[in-house]
Design a protein around this motif. Structure first.
Motif, short mmCIF file in Angstrom:
data_model
loop_
_atom_site.label_atom_id
_atom_site.label_comp_id
_atom_site.label_asym_id
_atom_site.label_seq_id
_atom_site.Cartn_x
_atom_site.Cartn_y
_atom_site.Cartn_z
N ALA A 138 -11.36 -8.89 -26.48
CA ALA A 138 -10.61 -7.84 -25.80
C ALA A 138 -9.49 -7.27 -26.66
O ALA A 138 -8.76 -6.39 -26.21
CB ALA A 138 -10.03 -8.40 -24.50
N TYR A 139 -9.35 -7.75 -27.88
CA TYR A 139 -8.28 -7.28 -28.75
C TYR A 139 -8.63 -5.92 -29.36
O TYR A 139 -9.80 -5.61 -29.58
CB TYR A 139 -7.97 -8.30 -29.84
N PRO A 140 -7.61 -5.09 -29.64
CA PRO A 140 -7.88 -3.78 -30.24
C PRO A 140 -8.24 -3.94 -31.72
O PRO A 140 -7.74 -4.85 -32.39
CB PRO A 140 -6.56 -3.03 -30.07
N ARG A 141 -9.09 -3.09 -32.20
CA ARG A 141 -9.49 -3.13 -33.61
C ARG A 141 -8.50 -2.39 -34.50
O ARG A 141 -8.57 -2.46 -35.71
CB ARG A 141 -10.89 -2.54 -33.80
N CYS A 142 -7.58 -1.70 -33.90
CA CYS A 142 -6.54 -0.97 -34.63
C CYS A 142 -5.37 -1.92 -34.90
O CYS A 142 -4.80 -2.48 -33.95
CB CYS A 142 -6.08 0.23 -33.79
N PRO A 143 -4.99 -2.12 -36.17
CA PRO A 143 -3.89 -3.03 -36.48
C PRO A 143 -2.57 -2.67 -35.80
O PRO A 143 -1.81 -3.56 -35.41
CB PRO A 143 -3.75 -2.94 -38.00
N VAL A 144 -2.30 -1.39 -35.62
CA VAL A 144 -1.07 -0.95 -34.95
C VAL A 144 -1.08 -1.41 -33.49
O VAL A 144 -0.12 -2.00 -33.00
CB VAL A 144 -0.92 0.59 -35.05
N SER A 145 -2.17 -1.15 -32.81
CA SER A 145 -2.30 -1.57 -31.41
C SER A 145 -2.28 -3.08 -31.29
O SER A 145 -1.70 -3.63 -30.35
CB SER A 145 -3.60 -1.03 -30.82
N PHE A 146 -2.90 -3.77 -32.23
CA PHE A 146 -2.94 -5.23 -32.21
C PHE A 146 -1.52 -5.80 -32.24
O PHE A 146 -1.16 -6.65 -31.41
CB PHE A 146 -3.76 -5.75 -33.40
N ALA A 147 -0.70 -5.32 -33.15
CA ALA A 147 0.68 -5.80 -33.24
C ALA A 147 1.46 -5.49 -31.97
O ALA A 147 2.20 -6.33 -31.46
CB ALA A 147 1.38 -5.16 -34.45
N ALA A 148 1.27 -4.28 -31.46
CA ALA A 148 2.00 -3.87 -30.26
C ALA A 148 1.68 -4.77 -29.07
O ALA A 148 2.57 -5.22 -28.35
CB ALA A 148 1.70 -2.41 -29.94
N VAL A 149 0.40 -5.05 -28.88
CA VAL A 149 -0.01 -5.88 -27.75
C VAL A 149 0.50 -7.32 -27.93
O VAL A 149 0.95 -7.95 -26.97
CB VAL A 149 -1.53 -5.83 -27.54
N LEU A 150 0.47 -7.83 -29.15
CA LEU A 150 0.99 -9.19 -29.38
C LEU A 150 2.45 -9.30 -28.99
O LEU A 150 2.90 -10.37 -28.57
CB LEU A 150 0.82 -9.58 -30.85
N SER A 151 3.21 -8.21 -29.11
CA SER A 151 4.63 -8.27 -28.77
C SER A 151 4.85 -8.68 -27.32
O SER A 151 5.88 -9.27 -26.99
CB SER A 151 5.32 -6.94 -29.06
N SER A 152 3.89 -8.40 -26.46
CA SER A 152 4.06 -8.77 -25.05
C SER A 152 4.02 -10.28 -24.85
O SER A 152 4.48 -10.78 -23.83
CB SER A 152 2.99 -8.09 -24.18
#
Length: 171
Positions: A23-37
């Protein structure tokens, strides 16, 4: 099991279940953003949860980020129930997204719900999760080869220009 031992910067069960579900995004920018939660402190009882109004921000226009965050919140709810102490907090996602996308520090902090020092702390914590992931992903083998590349690129984008200090307080 073995991989969870490497992840100590956040709820490893929620993180690894989210990754296993692809379910993780393949975009590194989105990946980092979601991890921040996973590292920004959970909601206070008086704070309202994220609403559709919050999603009008430019970040939420990126459906990869939104869908992946919703999947992470669902995994957390399945594993942890309604325990607010462990619930991911998406309020720092827009700031981390803008930073990882190459925005200035001022632009990112303007989207942060907190002080600049807390934003930097979240970036350090996200970076630490990615470092821990980069150590455990080889254990999982070739199945997660694409994730390894995403983590490496995401870490590069988050760590750019961030200094490590014991305190951001100026005397």
């Amino acid at each position: 099991g073995r991989c969870a031992a490497y992840i100590v910067s956040c709820d490893s069960t929620v993180l690894l279940t989210w990754l296993k579900r692809d379910a993780y995004p393949r975009c590194p920018v989105s990946f980092a953003a979601v991890l921040s939660s996973l590292v920004y402190p959970g909601w206070k009882k008086t704070e309202a949860p994220i609403t559709d109004v919050d999603k009008e921000d430019q970040v939420w226009a990126d459906t990869r980020t939104t869908k992946s965050l919703e999947a992470l919140l669902q995994v957390s709810k399945e594993i942890r129930g309604d325990d607010e102490e462990y619930e991911p907090n998406p309020r720092m996602v827009p700031a981390v997204y803008v930073w990882a996308k190459g925005g200035s520090f001022a632009e990112a902090v303007a989207l942060s719900p907190d002080f600049a020092g807390n934003f930097v702390q979240v970036l350090h914590r996200v970076s630490e999760i990615m470092r821990q992931l980069s150590e455990c992903l080889p254990i999982l083998g070739e199945t997660y080869a694409d994730l390894t590349l995403i983590v490496e690129e995401s870490m590069r984008k988050v760590k750019r220009g961030i200094l490590a200090y014991e305190s951001l307080h100026l005397a």
